[in-house]
Design a protein around this motif. Sequence first.
Motif, mmCIF file in Angstrom:
data_model
loop_
_atom_site.group_PDB
_atom_site.id
_atom_site.type_symbol
_atom_site.label_atom_id
_atom_site.label_comp_id
_atom_site.label_asym_id
_atom_site.label_seq_id
_atom_site.Cartn_x
_atom_site.Cartn_y
_atom_site.Cartn_z
ATOM 1 N N HIS A 1368 -38.471 4.583 48.640
ATOM 2 C CA HIS A 1368 -37.668 4.562 47.789
ATOM 3 C C HIS A 1368 -36.589 4.483 49.121
ATOM 4 C CE1 HIS A 1368 -37.480 7.945 45.043
ATOM 5 N NE2 HIS A 1368 -38.563 7.798 45.701
ATOM 6 N N ASN A 1369 -36.885 3.981 50.522
ATOM 7 C CA ASN A 1369 -35.554 3.635 51.567
ATOM 8 C C ASN A 1369 -35.900 1.407 50.703
ATOM 9 O OD1 ASN A 1369 -34.803 5.609 52.638
ATOM 10 N ND2 ASN A 1369 -36.547 5.573 54.095
ATOM 11 N N SER A 1370 -37.134 1.299 50.971
ATOM 12 C CA SER A 1370 -37.231 -0.017 50.789
ATOM 13 C C SER A 1370 -36.901 -0.991 49.659
ATOM 14 C CB SER A 1370 -38.363 -0.256 51.044
ATOM 15 O OG SER A 1370 -39.475 0.254 50.247
ATOM 16 N N LEU A 1371 -36.161 0.372 48.496
ATOM 17 C CA LEU A 1371 -36.188 -0.840 46.937
ATOM 18 C C LEU A 1371 -35.320 -1.467 47.256
ATOM 19 C CD1 LEU A 1371 -37.774 2.273 44.986
ATOM 20 C CD2 LEU A 1371 -38.457 0.248 45.251
ATOM 21 N N ASP A 1372 -33.928 -0.867 47.809
ATOM 22 C CA ASP A 1372 -32.655 -1.710 48.579
ATOM 23 C C ASP A 1372 -33.114 -3.515 48.486
ATOM 24 O OD1 ASP A 1372 -31.565 0.265 47.014
ATOM 25 O OD2 ASP A 1372 -31.082 1.063 49.577
ATOM 26 N N ILE A 1373 -33.805 -3.948 48.859
ATOM 27 C CA ILE A 1373 -34.077 -5.594 49.449
ATOM 28 C C ILE A 1373 -34.509 -5.686 48.405
ATOM 29 C CG2 ILE A 1373 -34.977 -6.256 51.184
ATOM 30 C CD1 ILE A 1373 -33.009 -4.174 52.069
ATOM 31 N N VAL A 1374 -34.302 -6.763 47.870
ATOM 32 C CA VAL A 1374 -35.491 -7.552 46.920
ATOM 33 C C VAL A 1374 -37.036 -7.575 47.517
ATOM 34 C CG1 VAL A 1374 -35.608 -10.120 45.629
ATOM 35 C CG2 VAL A 1374 -33.570 -8.725 46.342
ATOM 36 N N ASP A 1375 -36.833 -8.370 48.833
ATOM 37 C CA ASP A 1375 -38.469 -8.779 49.398
ATOM 38 C C ASP A 1375 -39.045 -7.623 49.254
ATOM 39 O OD1 ASP A 1375 -37.825 -11.563 49.734
ATOM 40 O OD2 ASP A 1375 -37.058 -11.454 51.639
ATOM 41 N N CYS A 1376 -38.997 -6.489 49.458
ATOM 42 C CA CYS A 1376 -39.799 -5.259 49.442
ATOM 43 C C CYS A 1376 -40.305 -4.995 47.872
ATOM 44 C CB CYS A 1376 -39.102 -4.299 49.926
ATOM 45 S SG CYS A 1376 -38.581 -4.134 51.858
ATOM 46 N N ARG A 1377 -38.566 -5.241 47.165
ATOM 47 C CA ARG A 1377 -39.440 -5.093 45.673
ATOM 48 C C ARG A 1377 -40.671 -5.940 45.771
ATOM 49 N NH1 ARG A 1377 -33.430 -4.168 45.146
ATOM 50 N NH2 ARG A 1377 -33.225 -6.667 44.170
ATOM 51 N N ILE A 1378 -40.515 -7.339 45.712
ATOM 52 C CA ILE A 1378 -40.808 -8.095 44.847
ATOM 53 C C ILE A 1378 -42.602 -7.458 45.824
ATOM 54 C CG2 ILE A 1378 -41.716 -10.794 45.459
ATOM 55 C CD1 ILE A 1378 -38.936 -11.075 45.627
ATOM 56 N N ALA A 1379 -43.011 -7.430 47.141
ATOM 57 C CA ALA A 1379 -43.864 -7.106 47.502
ATOM 58 C C ALA A 1379 -44.880 -6.296 46.815
ATOM 59 C CB ALA A 1379 -43.599 -6.951 48.872
ATOM 60 N N LEU A 1380 -43.772 -5.153 46.153
ATOM 61 C CA LEU A 1380 -44.579 -3.566 45.350
ATOM 62 C C LEU A 1380 -44.483 -4.143 43.945
ATOM 63 C CD1 LEU A 1380 -41.867 -1.076 46.437
ATOM 64 C CD2 LEU A 1380 -44.033 -1.460 47.046
ATOM 65 N N SER A 1381 -43.620 -4.686 43.640
ATOM 66 C CA SER A 1381 -44.877 -5.234 42.096
ATOM 67 C C SER A 1381 -45.611 -5.896 42.200
ATOM 68 C CB SER A 1381 -43.447 -6.505 41.968
ATOM 69 O OG SER A 1381 -43.204 -7.170 42.244
ATOM 70 N N LYS A 1382 -45.863 -6.851 43.161
ATOM 71 C CA LYS A 1382 -47.236 -7.975 43.503
ATOM 72 C C LYS A 1382 -48.582 -7.009 43.820
ATOM 73 C CE LYS A 1382 -44.739 -12.138 44.332
ATOM 74 N NZ LYS A 1382 -44.567 -13.210 45.651
ATOM 75 N N ASN A 1383 -48.406 -5.960 44.476
ATOM 76 C CA ASN A 1383 -48.740 -5.011 44.893
ATOM 77 C C ASN A 1383 -49.902 -3.736 43.622
ATOM 78 O OD1 ASN A 1383 -50.570 -2.369 46.083
ATOM 79 N ND2 ASN A 1383 -50.258 -3.518 47.547
ATOM 80 N N ASN A 1384 -51.045 -3.393 43.332
ATOM 81 C CA ASN A 1384 -51.405 -2.920 42.585
ATOM 82 C C ASN A 1384 -51.035 -1.529 43.179
ATOM 83 O OD1 ASN A 1384 -53.549 -3.425 44.795
ATOM 84 N ND2 ASN A 1384 -55.035 -4.041 43.335
ATOM 85 N N PHE A 1385 -50.851 -0.819 44.058
ATOM 86 C CA PHE A 1385 -50.695 0.246 44.298
ATOM 87 C C PHE A 1385 -50.578 1.758 43.169
ATOM 88 C CE2 PHE A 1385 -45.710 0.358 44.541
ATOM 89 C CZ PHE A 1385 -45.488 1.812 45.224
ATOM 90 N N LEU A 1386 -49.537 0.649 41.785
ATOM 91 C CA LEU A 1386 -49.246 1.248 40.221
ATOM 92 C C LEU A 1386 -50.045 1.657 40.237
ATOM 93 C CD1 LEU A 1386 -45.514 -0.587 40.181
ATOM 94 C CD2 LEU A 1386 -46.155 1.616 41.570
ATOM 95 N N GLN A 1387 -51.452 1.167 40.845
ATOM 96 C CA GLN A 1387 -52.331 1.019 39.647
ATOM 97 C C GLN A 1387 -53.082 2.795 39.585
ATOM 98 O OE1 GLN A 1387 -53.207 0.306 36.862
ATOM 99 N NE2 GLN A 1387 -52.825 -2.230 37.274
ATOM 100 N N THR A 1388 -53.106 3.390 41.149
ATOM 101 C CA THR A 1388 -53.233 4.418 41.511
ATOM 102 C C THR A 1388 -52.713 6.018 41.425
ATOM 103 O OG1 THR A 1388 -51.376 4.796 43.422
ATOM 104 C CG2 THR A 1388 -53.926 3.885 43.413
#
Length: 1502
Positions: A1368-1388
């Motif tokens: 939640h804390n990291s979502l304010d940063i663009v680079d963090c959001r891009i890293a999360l969108s490229k990661n497949n951890f949402l599949q979990t």
Amino acid sequence: MHTFEDHVLNDVDYIINVLLSHKLDDIKLEAYKLCHKRIIATVGAKLNVSKCSAPGSQILFLLRPKVLLEIITHGIVDLIPEVQNYAEDILLHIIKSKILVSDDIWQRTVEALVPNIPILLCHANKSNLGRTIMNLLDPDRSRNLNIPLCEIIRGNVGLLFCENSHIREEAVSRLCWILTSTKEENRDLLPRINNLHDRGLGFVCCVEKAIDYNKYKATQHFYQPSSLCQVMELLSSKNVEPVIRRSAITQVSVMMEDPMLHRTFLDRNGVNLLKAIMEAALTEDNYKDYPDSVIPSISILKNICLYNACVRQELSYDIDAYHFILRALFMFFTEERVKQDGSILLHLMVNASFVLGNPIKSDLSLPQIILNKIKSPFHCHAHWNTSENCLDSLNDLLSDRWTLITLQIHWNIEWFGGLEKLVELDRVTYSRNDNFDDVLKLKNNDLLSIKSTCLSHCMKQHLYCIQLAESHEVIKDQLNNLTNCVNLYTLLKDDILEDLLSMPWEKTFEKFLNTPPSSPEDNLILAQVFQFLTLLVPTLKGISGFAWIQGILKNRNHMICDLLSSEEPKEPDTKLLMHGLLDLIITCVCAEQNYLDFHIVNREDANESGSQTWSFLVEIIAEHLKFNDAQHFYNLAYLDHLLSALVHLTSHLGWSRSKPKEIANKLLEQLSLGLFEMIGAFHCGKGSSAADSLMGLSITKHLVLILNHLLGEVQHMHVKNWEEMFLGNDINGQSTLASLGALQLSRDVILRAAILHFFAGIAVSPKTVTYLVNEVTVRGMNIWESNILIVLDHEEASVVKENAAMLMTNLISHVTNKDDDCQFLSNIFPSTSRTNLTNGIKVMYDLLDGHSFFKELEITLKGLYLDKHFYSYDPTNFVLAGYQTSRNVINSSRSASSAKSSFVSTPSFIKTICMFIYNITRLSPQDGCSILQDYGLFRLFLRCISMPHSDIETTKDLALYCDIIEMNTSILQLVTFSVSKNYSCLIATCNTRDCLTTIVSLLNPKLYYVTLPQLLYLRNKMWSAIYNLIEVILENCRNEDGVKSMDAVAVLSAIISEKKQETFIQSLCESMSCRLSNDLQLSAMSSFTSLLRLDSEQESNESSSMQNLLDFTKTPRSFSEEVLEMPKKDNKLTVLQTVYFSSGGDATVEYPPDTSEMAGAELCKILLNMYDFVTLKNTSTVGKKRIVITNALMSLLSISSEAKMYALRNGFLLKLVTQLKEIYVKLSLESVECLRRVADKKRVCPVLKELELVLSLFTNFMGGQEKVKIQAVHFGLADTCHKLWIWFSVQKHLMVHAMKMLCTFTTKCPIACQSLTLTSPVAGSGPRKVTSNMCLLQAICTMVGKEMEMISKTHDLTLLQLSFHLLHNSLDIVDCRIALSKNNFLQTVTRLHPAITKRQKPWESIETLWLEFLNEFTSYVEGQTCVAKLTEVFELLMTFASSSRGNNKRLALEVLKNISFYQPNRPRLLTSGNVSMFHSLSFTFLINCFTQMLLSIYSPAS
């Protein structure tokens, strides 16, 4: 301009006023002339052109209120015309100096004039000075002159009492202008000032018949305070008819004529109530009070001001009060009562600072100048008829014969260069060229009188006569004269005793001490010399002037040894000589020792001959006693002297060591054998009459005291098998201990106490306990029963009972407690009782209950007596092992002591009893605590805790001081143990608020003497016990019940707030920085940690919050270093230091210069210094201390902002990062697999523990401090954590600490969140400059996936919750959001599908975590595009949106709403086929829109 301290300025004021009011006219005139000259030169016609200082600064010495008061009051009305002119001219120039001086100087001028305005009004007339005073008080000019409005009003009110009618009329016009132009809220009050044109207003304060209040009798007491309270409640009530209120206020005015009711009136805020009534009465539109209500109101204020100086002073500066009173006076000035009461009230208010006395005492008075120059509305006494600064005239002093003689003596002493030179003259001669007044000249007879009364001169002459004497008679006479002089010297002050050092003592008496006597006459002279030196040594003790005598007595080769080694004296002269020598030895030994010297330091620097000790004298006396000669018959008087000397020679531990690292075992064995033989000869051989016999009682007493000292010596020197010295001897066919047991029945208190002290001393060894309990019987009773009876005997001396209780304490200490099963050693009870021992604890309690021990103990505790006068008896010279000579006891006669000591307990006795109770309670905690509660002893012990006496003047005072501290320590240890074991004791402690307040009050450094190491040790030990008790209270309350813990914290916080918070912080800082006491440091830090931890868990008030205490309380000084060193020799010794430092030395605590900071910063400074120290050393002992220090530092950093800022300024963050990197280096040499091997695990686990502590420090340090987080980013904290990630994963609790730290690190800190994407796990590399797929954020996402795979009903969700917090804390940063969108951890998130979870309840919280994260993630474009692309996630959201769980359904709809904001996602939502979901989403959208519309409508315009 220079700034001086207040006492310097006060001295300057005093000197100037004395000169201005001098009785000699010439001096007074010259003083005024010089002041006038300085005024003219500074602010006169010629301007001050000096550039060295501010304009007008040269007359600052005159711009003082006291100096101006002297000039105004007495200078202007002086009988000398020149003085009058000078005084008027000085005042004129000062008042008119506004344009000639700087603004700062004028402000000081105003500050000096304002307090004296009432006196200055006395000179308001048609003269030049009078017109200047009138202009000074002109309201039109007051702004330019910076005179306060209140002083303008007060000054013009004072002009209403002037005799000149024109001045009064001018004052009325000025006051009318002030009433209409100053306060807007008072302009419309009655009466209308514009309509006042009556010329009679100028006489409004002129009263025809003045009252003399000193002859006025106050009204008798007809009214009760309750009646007044009822009437005032009526006046304070609302909706009361004006008529009733007027009647009530009139009734109050009648009551206020009784001064006894004034306090009740003031306590109920009566003055403010009257002001409100007057304001309402004078307000035209306010119908609450009638206008004539001001008439009784003025009468009340007049009576209050007459009898209460504080109210009078307060009203004199109240502008509203002047407004109301003046308007009332102008409205009803024709009323005689209003005119009289109003004028008296205003006169008292104007002259409030100068009114003295009280009409009750008939001493009301005003300055004489006011009564003479002003029309006072009442008569009273007059003061300041003459200046109070005027001193007696020198002629008056010299008229006294004795004063003149004293002046003659001192004048001639200074003329001839001192007293010593004056007394050396044979006759007094004066030269004709000397300008010496005949009155001051001395005559030769006067010189003879001075010589004969000068002690130092007389003593020197006596010493010279002894040096030149040729006959025994001359020496004898001169020694008698010297004795008289020394006796007189002892009556003088301590500073005069230093003159004794200049006397030629050694030169005079060395010939007597170095030459053996050869005749009876020589023996008598030498005996008299010994007697004189015995008198002289105590006088020289404080200044170390008897070292030469000690050097002679300690010299093994001196002829003194031959005198002691000679045969027993038989001739009278020889007996007198030996007695004098022994008395001198005793005196020197006593003067050398200190009360607190329980042991001496092993002197490694002692020479081979042992000349610096008294050991050889002990050997000589021991040999001289001839222990083994059974046929030797002693001279009892001489033997008593020998034994008395031996008592004092052996009183100081270490006396048996004549050489370094050498113990005289043979001497110890010989001494012990001889002592037992002599005890048998002088006491035990008398049979049954031994207890009542007085023959040889003093000798037996000395023998037992020596035996105690011998026991203390062998224990101190760690002599092997020392028990054999006391168990292997028989006395008259009986065993040693059995023979000594009979001494308990002696009639002598000291002997009874000494033998019990001896038994208590040998009871410390398990080897002697068997002999002690089996062989020592008293009147058929075993040692337990006899000692219990002694302790419970209220007619016995406390010192005897104390030693009996100590004996029982040592006996019970040989019992061990393992697993609540008491295993008694076989020697604890006599053999006759040992067979019946089925339960040792039960036997012990049955024995005590059989003698009503606990019931009688209640009487003992209630009889605690702490008054110093109880210790004022003359001490008896006796010594116990470990105690200094002359320890105070009561009386040696039991019958005499019973009258004083009945039901009286000393602190030392209470201390020993407490130790015994602690020992038996330790064996069975629950039973012991229950007994303490049932008999009410626990609260009695708490109430025995007392404050030590602050004034110590003698050794007896010091003994009481030490006993009180030791008693407090013992009680605190017992209370701490009971609280930790029994919850009822805990509740009793918390509910005894006054006792807890006393305990916390003991944490005050100002209460204690720390000039000696022993005193510092006692204080530190007691403080350690206090901190331990605080910690136990907090921790046990928390463990028992959370609510109770909050109560305990609240109670302690309230007590700290009630007392001085600075004192508590000062004691805490001093305790933590005390390097001399490791226990004190640890206990202080532990209790501090508990207090902070529990305080942070509750919502405390601002007044009791520890955060406010740490961040807003300033420490009085810095505690970063504790310096304990000896002072310089020229320091003046206190009485305490003089008594206890025989060498004239002193030990004092010197603190560094004041660098005090806020409490949080000061404590942080101390803890950081300690943390640095324990970090450098890595031992097991330091490791334990390091954990305590780290916990205290963590607790402090989590609460105090000042501590965080101090740590940040001093580079603590860099130290932590460096320490973290060092840990990484250590762990990089190991592999994770090593934790599976025991040998490697022992090596790695301490490093992981250290890593856990460092992570906790980071967490608390960065909490709420963005500056710390930003600096941590620059130091590469995230990158270092990424490199340690594999070790975090090894232990779950370590990962939890790491995630807590990272969550704190990224909260409200965007740059910290950005750093999570720039890390690298590769060793040797630093933070990256661009985002990579191998960053720390990716590692956290991977951990989330692993946690999702391990979800079960019993799985701990802490890591998952912390991970989503960080995401939640990291979502304010663009680079963090891009890293999360490229990661497949949402599949979990697909593991939340109902097919897997079966819709079980434990999964609901996990669903909530994911939905809250997705809700925030999809509020950004990256999340909207990413989530919509994942088909399984999208379908799962659709499933959640149609579920029956309200909260999760709402969150799912919020996520879908966010997705719908992205244009490409809308067709997919519309074609989803879920109509109900679409309706819900539409409804949610409409609700949000309607809410936004309402907010935009009703929100305030920007």
